[in-house]
Design a protein around this motif. Sequence first.
Motif, PDB file in Angstrom:
ATOM      1  N   ASP A 173     -15.381 -51.318 -16.547  1.00 41.66           N
ATOM      2  CA  ASP A 173     -15.458 -52.661 -16.622  1.00 41.66           C
ATOM      3  C   ASP A 173     -16.768 -53.031 -15.832  1.00 41.66           C
ATOM      4  OD1 ASP A 173     -13.610 -53.148 -18.296  1.00 41.66           O
ATOM      5  OD2 ASP A 173     -12.230 -53.882 -16.825  1.00 41.66           O
ATOM      6  N   LYS A 230     -16.188 -60.651 -18.827  1.00 42.91           N
ATOM      7  CA  LYS A 230     -15.283 -59.218 -18.343  1.00 42.91           C
ATOM      8  C   LYS A 230     -15.142 -59.591 -16.982  1.00 42.91           C
ATOM      9  CE  LYS A 230     -14.597 -55.508 -20.536  1.00 42.91           C
ATOM     10  NZ  LYS A 230     -13.366 -55.283 -20.858  1.00 42.91           N
ATOM     11  N   GLU A 283     -11.829 -61.395 -16.687  1.00 44.35           N
ATOM     12  CA  GLU A 283     -10.884 -60.495 -17.110  1.00 44.35           C
ATOM     13  C   GLU A 283     -10.179 -59.789 -15.850  1.00 44.35           C
ATOM     14  OE1 GLU A 283     -11.973 -58.217 -20.181  1.00 44.35           O
ATOM     15  OE2 GLU A 283     -11.445 -59.801 -21.773  1.00 44.35           O
ATOM     16  N   ASN A 284     -11.174 -59.373 -14.908  1.00 48.16           N
ATOM     17  CA  ASN A 284     -10.803 -58.808 -13.867  1.00 48.16           C
ATOM     18  C   ASN A 284     -10.671 -59.363 -12.417  1.00 48.16           C
ATOM     19  OD1 ASN A 284     -10.848 -55.859 -14.436  1.00 48.16           O
ATOM     20  ND2 ASN A 284     -12.845 -56.294 -15.035  1.00 48.16           N
ATOM     21  N   ASP A 299     -10.597 -47.855 -15.580  1.00 46.51           N
ATOM     22  CA  ASP A 299     -10.762 -49.032 -16.252  1.00 46.51           C
ATOM     23  C   ASP A 299     -11.611 -50.057 -15.177  1.00 46.51           C
ATOM     24  OD1 ASP A 299      -8.574 -49.326 -14.421  1.00 46.51           O
ATOM     25  OD2 ASP A 299      -7.774 -50.976 -15.458  1.00 46.51           O
TER      26      ASP A 299
END
Length: 86
Positions: free
Chosen positions: A7, A47, A50-51, A3
């Motif tokens: 990403d 994005k 989000e990480n 994942d």
Amino acid sequence: MIDIILDVIIVAFALFLSFISWIAYKKSGMKSIFFLLLAFLLFGIKKTLENLHIIAEVGEGTLEIATTFLELAILLMFFIAVVKRD
């Protein structure tokens, strides 16, 4: 692990699309392309946010609010790009 790799690919692709949009905007001067550029940039930032919890200790509530706001801004930029007349 897969994942995170996906990403990173998504962020790289968003930056690539931003670059292509920037070139198109410089050549044409169309405002709608500028809004697409902003949307792609915001998507890459979203994005990345989000990480962010992987890299630093950030509250998930704060990240959720920020990413939700960015999603709204992205949708708004796409909408403006579609309806904007140059």
